[in-house]
Design a protein around this motif. Sequence first.
Motif, PDB file in Angstrom:
ATOM      1  N   THR A  86      -2.871   0.343   6.726  1.00 37.24           N
ATOM      2  CA  THR A  86      -3.071  -0.372   5.464  1.00 37.24           C
ATOM      3  C   THR A  86      -1.875  -0.207   4.518  1.00 37.24           C
ATOM      4  N   ALA A  87      -1.215   0.960   4.591  1.00 32.88           N
ATOM      5  CA  ALA A  87      -0.131   1.278   3.674  1.00 32.88           C
ATOM      6  C   ALA A  87       0.985   0.234   3.724  1.00 32.88           C
ATOM      7  N   VAL A  88       1.227  -0.338   4.891  1.00 36.51           N
ATOM      8  CA  VAL A  88       2.254  -1.382   4.970  1.00 36.51           C
ATOM      9  C   VAL A  88       1.614  -2.748   5.226  1.00 36.51           C
ATOM     10  N   PRO A 335      -2.493  10.305   1.129  1.00 35.04           N
ATOM     11  CA  PRO A 335      -3.684   9.555   0.740  1.00 35.04           C
ATOM     12  C   PRO A 335      -3.629   8.214   1.467  1.00 35.04           C
ATOM     13  N   ILE A 336      -4.094   8.202   2.680  1.00 39.41           N
ATOM     14  CA  ILE A 336      -3.925   7.158   3.693  1.00 39.41           C
ATOM     15  C   ILE A 336      -3.286   5.850   3.216  1.00 39.41           C
ATOM     16  N   LYS A 343       6.244   4.349   1.269  1.00 42.43           N
ATOM     17  CA  LYS A 343       6.764   3.514   2.368  1.00 42.43           C
ATOM     18  C   LYS A 343       7.393   2.263   1.750  1.00 42.43           C
ATOM     19  N   ALA A 344       6.586   1.245   1.473  1.00 41.92           N
ATOM     20  CA  ALA A 344       7.142   0.014   0.889  1.00 41.92           C
ATOM     21  C   ALA A 344       7.749   0.285  -0.493  1.00 41.92           C
ATOM     22  N   GLY A 345       7.076   1.128  -1.292  1.00 40.69           N
ATOM     23  CA  GLY A 345       7.568   1.439  -2.634  1.00 40.69           C
ATOM     24  C   GLY A 345       8.927   2.114  -2.586  1.00 40.69           C
ATOM     25  N   GLU A 346       9.064   3.113  -1.702  1.00 46.47           N
ATOM     26  CA  GLU A 346      10.327   3.856  -1.606  1.00 46.47           C
ATOM     27  C   GLU A 346      11.468   2.935  -1.151  1.00 46.47           C
ATOM     28  N   GLN A 370       7.174   1.298   7.853  1.00 48.43           N
ATOM     29  CA  GLN A 370       6.169   1.075   8.895  1.00 48.43           C
ATOM     30  C   GLN A 370       4.994   1.996   8.649  1.00 48.43           C
ATOM     31  N   ALA A 371       3.806   1.531   8.968  1.00 50.80           N
ATOM     32  CA  ALA A 371       2.633   2.397   8.905  1.00 50.80           C
ATOM     33  C   ALA A 371       1.835   2.239  10.187  1.00 50.80           C
TER      34      ALA A 371
END
Lengths: 387, 292
Positions: A86-88, A335-336, A343-346, A370-371
């Motif tokens: 979900t993170a990406v 935090p899943i 990831k995307a933010g960084e 990537q997640a």
Amino acid sequence: MRKVACIGAGMTLFWRRLQETGKEMCWEAASMALDQAGLTLKDIDMVVLGSAPDAFDGIHMKGENLLDGAGGAKKPYMRVFTGGGTAVFTPIAAWWHIASGLANKVLVLCEEKMSSVFPHPQSAFGHIWDPILDRPLKPNLVWIFAMEMNRYMTKHGIKKEDIARIAVKNKRNAVDHPCAQLPDPNITVEDVLNSEVMAWPVQRLDISPPSDGASALVKTSEKVAKKVSDDIAWVEGTGWCIDKTMWTCRDLVFPEYVARAAKQAYRMAKIDNPRKQIHVAEPYDPFDYKECHHTEGLLLCDKGKAPSMTKEGITYRDGDLPICPSGGLLGVGNPIAATMGIKAGEIYWQLTQQAGKRQVKNDPEVGVCQAWGDLMQYGSVLVMRRG
Amino acid sequence: MQIMSGAVDTVAVESHSKISDLLTYSDVLAFALDPIYNRPIGGHPHYLAGMEMRRFLRDSKCTEKDCARVVVKNRTNALKNVSSAYGTKLTTDDVKRSPEVFSPLRQLDISNLVDGSIVMVLASAKKAKEICDNPVWITGIGWNSDTPWIENRDWGRAEYAESATQMAYKMAGIKHPSSDIDFAEIDDKFSYKELEHIQAAKLCRKGEAGKRLRKGTFDSEGRLPVNVSGGSLGCGNLVEAAGLHRAMEVALQLRGHAGRHQIRKVVKRGLALSWRSIPTATGGAVVMEVGR
């Protein structure tokens, strides 16, 4: 295909945050991202929220509960969920909203609150297994990862200390991250190797900590981005792929699903030599060996060669290809879904030279994040280019 | 969106319910309530539907008997649908005699939970023309969420459904829904919801859903048939898959593949409208057409 820009990002402290509700954490991250983008909630057309299983927050249909904190009330609002992926995957879903022409300004939220599970989120994971074949064995996530890690090390003849070095790199990188949960400026490879064995070869310091937090991005169409922002990163490629449900039927050495997702994203971004054309990467690193796995899946090195990249210093912030300069999940916290922030933010902050002390030294033009998630067989990949 | 963005050409959409595995539906539903303000009240969360029904009846000129008529219509329609579980002949008196479980909501006003799976295949225009002779075109989509706070909503109308259908109508270029749309599949997890949603979708004038229903407008032979499939009341409530079920029934009708429950008149444009059920105020709408 319309061009899609990322023009703002925000995230909360990753920590055990029992005092705050998920809504409040969403609000905090969303306001940061909107402030950075120079927009207000009134400007936003649609909202996308990502969050992993309802069991963690203890709220059924938790996307509904979080929607006002995320700014989705009385707007087209959608919750997406692919486990850790979900993170990406959430920024990818936001990309559809704009690339398809349906929206011009989208607020992207990711939230997770794992501290609500008592005594430990591991108990919620007990329900992800196949109820007939797996669950009677009472498996624990760490066991499965231990098998995968063992297989990876055995197949390629990798030493444990070469993998432990990645945990050290990320936890030291995290020292410069204001949201970090487990930064450690003095950690050494020996500390990792001497930490408690959870299920051999996985030790306590090989694992990222469960955490609470939220993160946000603001995505817009090309026209809006050029009008309101100077700090633009373009979404150049998106890819996602899922492998078989039964973990017993998968290749445990190489994450083929990540490779397929990466190829889809690279094709869209017109990248034919990722090793040369990508300058910074944020692969998903809930375990130190998973960073290696995913670096290989992203085709940034040959199979089995990821640990030696860190040994040679290539993956540090001053190296040729910095990997997890944020500090990753190992250092900043896991935090899943909310790991979108690291990831995307960084990648957004790195490409727009806003990462402060974490800024990588190679003046990056293109970055990939990537997640990995669902039942450990899902990969989502996003490629961004500086504007 | 995946297709419109150009990322992919064909997509399989799957949605299913396996609710029979769940022994404690009301307890799980209670977990969807706000943990601090609402959950401590306790009870079966369907009491919210009872409260909403009372407010809707007060505001809309619809009566309890109109809600019973929806039940009779949909469960009779379901008799012709081979995949329905609850098709039967009922009268409004039967509904009135059923126990009042969440006043004024009666047992028969509530759809029964079922298992099932729905799959639809979507493709880009180019691909569809290559592989299919009679594609159904999706010409408008819309979705919207009202506030999650049950205290802050306008209980007399389904605002989320108004916004969702407006978004879909705008995309499809529909100005007069009640005449431009030939038939509709509309969420009816509770009988009053069908009437509330018909008004939200502007398929009749405000406050006239009951009157139109009595005149037979929404019957399978009527001017604007609603839930010819039997809806959730007749086919069973597929929970989170109920929305795709509505969309699939619209596609079947437009392709002329609905079998015994095919609408007699020629239909060219249909609306599917979904709701996420208690305690949410979230809905989606899709307009589909043939012969473009």
